[in-house]
Design an enzyme around this catalytic site. Structure first.
Site, PDB file in Angstrom:
ATOM      1  N   LYS A  36      62.647 -16.290  45.444  1.00 18.92           N
ATOM      2  CA  LYS A  36      62.041 -16.970  44.289  1.00 18.92           C
ATOM      3  C   LYS A  36      61.834 -15.990  43.130  1.00 18.92           C
ATOM      4  CE  LYS A  36      57.901 -19.004  44.874  1.00 18.92           C
ATOM      5  NZ  LYS A  36      56.900 -18.492  43.909  1.00 18.92           N
ATOM      6  N   SER A  37      61.309 -14.820  43.418  1.00 19.34           N
ATOM      7  CA  SER A  37      61.038 -13.845  42.354  1.00 19.34           C
ATOM      8  C   SER A  37      62.324 -13.457  41.631  1.00 19.34           C
ATOM      9  CB  SER A  37      60.417 -12.585  42.946  1.00 19.34           C
ATOM     10  OG  SER A  37      59.159 -12.871  43.490  1.00 19.34           O
ATOM     11  N   ARG A  41      63.699 -14.285  37.634  1.00 22.45           N
ATOM     12  CA  ARG A  41      64.098 -13.165  36.763  1.00 22.45           C
ATOM     13  C   ARG A  41      65.551 -13.278  36.342  1.00 22.45           C
ATOM     14  NH1 ARG A  41      59.792 -11.918  39.704  1.00 22.45           N
ATOM     15  NH2 ARG A  41      58.410 -10.162  39.187  1.00 22.45           N
ATOM     16  N   ARG A 143      44.462 -21.239  37.244  1.00 22.05           N
ATOM     17  CA  ARG A 143      44.731 -19.813  37.520  1.00 22.05           C
ATOM     18  C   ARG A 143      44.552 -18.953  36.261  1.00 22.05           C
ATOM     19  NH1 ARG A 143      50.082 -19.457  40.984  1.00 22.05           N
ATOM     20  NH2 ARG A 143      49.329 -17.321  41.191  1.00 22.05           N
ATOM     21  N   SER A 187      49.783  -6.520  39.993  1.00 22.42           N
ATOM     22  CA  SER A 187      50.468  -7.799  39.828  1.00 22.42           C
ATOM     23  C   SER A 187      51.823  -7.596  39.176  1.00 22.42           C
ATOM     24  CB  SER A 187      49.621  -8.730  38.957  1.00 22.42           C
ATOM     25  OG  SER A 187      50.422  -9.789  38.477  1.00 22.42           O
ATOM     26  N   ASP A 340      52.037 -12.744  49.508  1.00 26.70           N
ATOM     27  CA  ASP A 340      52.217 -14.175  49.761  1.00 26.70           C
ATOM     28  C   ASP A 340      52.245 -14.514  51.254  1.00 26.70           C
ATOM     29  OD1 ASP A 340      52.312 -14.721  47.049  1.00 26.70           O
ATOM     30  OD2 ASP A 340      54.483 -14.429  46.940  1.00 26.70           O
ATOM     31  N   LYS A 367      45.536 -17.500  43.878  1.00 30.42           N
ATOM     32  CA  LYS A 367      46.930 -17.925  44.031  1.00 30.42           C
ATOM     33  C   LYS A 367      47.003 -19.440  43.801  1.00 30.42           C
ATOM     34  CE  LYS A 367      48.865 -13.979  44.760  1.00 30.42           C
ATOM     35  NZ  LYS A 367      49.748 -13.456  43.713  1.00 30.42           N
ATOM     36  N   ARG A 371      43.485 -19.071  48.751  1.00 30.28           N
ATOM     37  CA  ARG A 371      44.154 -19.070  50.064  1.00 30.28           C
ATOM     38  C   ARG A 371      43.252 -18.613  51.193  1.00 30.28           C
ATOM     39  NH1 ARG A 371      50.286 -17.403  48.115  1.00 30.28           N
ATOM     40  NH2 ARG A 371      50.880 -19.553  47.707  1.00 30.28           N
ATOM     41  N   ARG A 414      52.499 -22.657  50.447  1.00 28.86           N
ATOM     42  CA  ARG A 414      52.445 -21.726  51.586  1.00 28.86           C
ATOM     43  C   ARG A 414      51.376 -22.138  52.605  1.00 28.86           C
ATOM     44  NH1 ARG A 414      56.376 -18.331  49.943  1.00 28.86           N
ATOM     45  NH2 ARG A 414      56.282 -17.696  47.762  1.00 28.86           N
TER      46      ARG A 414
HETATM   47  C1  S3P Z   1      55.447 -12.658  42.082  1.00 27.83           C
HETATM   48  C2  S3P Z   1      54.375 -11.825  42.165  1.00 27.83           C
HETATM   49  C3  S3P Z   1      53.194 -12.112  42.996  1.00 27.83           C
HETATM   50  C4  S3P Z   1      53.468 -13.204  44.032  1.00 27.83           C
HETATM   51  C5  S3P Z   1      54.222 -14.353  43.446  1.00 27.83           C
HETATM   52  C6  S3P Z   1      55.544 -13.888  42.881  1.00 27.83           C
HETATM   53  C7  S3P Z   1      56.553 -12.296  41.174  1.00 27.83           C
HETATM   54  O1  S3P Z   1      52.148 -12.547  42.145  1.00 27.83           O
HETATM   55  O2  S3P Z   1      52.261 -13.653  44.583  1.00 27.83           O
HETATM   56  O3  S3P Z   1      54.468 -15.351  44.412  1.00 27.83           O
HETATM   57  O4  S3P Z   1      57.659 -12.877  41.308  1.00 27.83           O
HETATM   58  O5  S3P Z   1      56.369 -11.416  40.330  1.00 27.83           O
HETATM   59  P1  S3P Z   1      51.199 -11.486  41.357  1.00 27.83           P
HETATM   60  O6  S3P Z   1      52.066 -10.706  40.482  1.00 27.83           O
HETATM   61  O7  S3P Z   1      50.231 -12.305  40.577  1.00 27.83           O
HETATM   62  O8  S3P Z   1      50.552 -10.698  42.447  1.00 27.83           O
END
Ligand code: S3P
Length: 459
Positions: A36-37, A41, A143, A187, A340, A367, A371, A414
């Protein structure tokens, strides 16, 4: 009005609530959905680049599709095509020739449940010098966004919001200046937003990251031709320097499998007796693998096979077999590399023998849901012994779980998937109240889990 629920139906035809029941052993091989990340990007960086980039293996889940829609609204061309092998190839083109890569969108950008999408695009839009409004669903509206808005304001961005939450309006039209900034929270979303905004600032931005967190933005910016300088700070963190005014060149990206999603099948294999499951093609970036390290410390039979590289990221097939597990202490320093994964680790901990103590979890409170609270309540209704504090969570496992609970998922994918895994080995079935959010990160969760023999159905 903030909306709730996901637009995308989960494949597998399940809507509403769902039940997981214990059956025979789980076995076989599945692939993990795209990370996903990296998917977010790849779309954002490709939309900033001049010319066409191609993305293979994109996670076609709600969260990522919202980012794709935002890229279109900001002026990029984003098309889904098919490669010769029949797999999808996303073609993304940023504006060529214009001074700024994006244009001001005609409507508010809506990010659904996605913290990553909204925070990264805020930074990128500021860097691209556009004005835009941002909104999300009921969970995303709760959030904190101040963690991104504050550094952007330091750079000269005008940002409006009520108490640092969505809806937010930013205006990046003023000349942005580079900043020296230290990340207050480990983060990657905040770090990435600053780096993307810094692309449009005059001068060199220097970001101090005292605790390392996922570095996909840094790695991928390099692949898109952006120069970054990274220097260790001597205490486990690092300084990242990025010169403003750099334009991205297009690149081809293949997205590896998501270790956070692979975790559900791996955890299920560990707790269901006689199971033997392989998840193929999983990203093994060391800033994402804290869960696997922890599971091995708990005595898990986990093997990494076929280790290789994809786009400068390490990848492997993960094989997990049912294991007798014991509780462990999970140190706070490990939290960013498995942030996560605490919900699914907590389920595994309930099936382990003895106490598992998890520390450094303050970020879990903000989150997609709180959680810690959601897992504590869910485990209590399944008969497990769990306690929490502001930034810690403790589970006292007895090697088995009673089950029988109906779990409130609080719009959190999740939490939903973790408790469905809990029900695969419990004495009584486990029900969850709502499957819809699973589509935000893992649209074919039910199909892939069924392929290894998991018994889950709608209720
Ligand atoms: C992510 C960073 C994390 C993670 C999220 C995806 C990202 O969050 O919990 O699911 O893709 O940069 P934080 O950067 O707020 O910790």
């Amino acid at each position: 009005m903030a909306q709730t629920g996901s637009d995308g139906a989960n494949k597998g035809g399940i809507t509403g609530g769902a039940r997981a029941v214990a059956g025979g052993p789980l076995s076989g091989s599945i692939s993990a959905p795209g990370d996903k990340s990296i998917s977010h990007r790849s779309l954002i960086l490709a939309a900033l680049a001049q010319g066409e980039s191609r993305v293979r293996g994109l996670l076609e889940a709600d969260d990522v599709l919202r980012t794709a829609a935002a890229m279109r609204a900001l002026g990029a061309e984003v098309e889904k095509d098919r490669g010769v092998d029949g797999a999808s190839v996303w073609r993304v083109s940023g504006a060529t020739g214009s001074k700024t890569p994006w244009r001001t969108p005609s409507h508010a950008l809506y990010f659904g449940n996605s913290g990553t999408g909204v925070r990264l695009v805020m930074g990128a839009a500021a860097g691209a010098g556009v004005a835009a409004s941002f909104d999300g669903d009921i969970s995303l509206r709760a959030r904190p966004m101040g963690r991104v808005l504050e550094p952007l304001r330091m750079m000269g961005v005008e940002a409006e919001s009520h108490d640092g939450r969505l809806p937010v309006r930013i205006d990046g039209a003023a000349a942005l200046s580079a900043v020296n900034v230290k990340l207050a929270t480990a983060s990657a979303q905040v770090k990435s937003a600053i780096l993307l905004a810094a692309l449009g600032a005059s001068g060199k931005t220097c970001l101090h990251e005292p605790v390392l967190c996922r570095d996909h933005t840094e790695r991928m910016l390099g692949a898109f031709g952006v120069k970054l300088a990274m220097t260790p700070d001597g205490e486990g963190g690092r300084f990242i320097e990025i010169e403003g005014g750099q334009r991205l060149r297009p690149a081809d990206v293949t997205v590896p499998g998501d270790p956070s999603s692979a975790a559900f099948a791996i955890a299920a294999a560990l707790v269901v007796p006689h199971s033997d499951v392989t998840v193929e093609g999983v990203l093994m970036n060391p800033l994402r693998t804290g869960l696997y390290e922890t599971l091995r410390e708990m005595g898990a039979d986990i093997v990494f096979d076929n280790e290789r590289e994809l786009n400068g990221e390490p990848v492997a097939d993960i094989r997990a077999r049912h294991s007798v597990l014991h509780g462990v202490d999970v140190p706070a320093v490990r939290a960013p590399s498995m942030i996560d994964e605490y919900p699914i680790l907590s389920i595994v901990a309930a099936y382990a023998h003895g106490e598992t103590m998890m520390r450094g979890l303050e970020e879990l409170r903000v989150k997609e849901s709180d959680r810690i609270a959601a897992v504590e309540a869910g485990l209590a209704s399944c008969g497990a012994d769990a306690q929490s504090g502001p930034d810690w969570f403790r589970v006292r496992g007895i090697g088995k779980l009673k089950g029988g609970g109906r779990i409130a998922t609080h719009h959190d994918h999740r939490i939903a998937m973790s408790f469905l895994v809990a029900g695969l080995a419990s004495e009584k079935p486990v029900d969850i109240d709502d499957v819809s959010m699973i589509a935000t990160s893992f649209p074919d969760f039910f199909e892939r889990m069924a392929a290894i023999g998991a018994k889950m159905q709608g209720v």
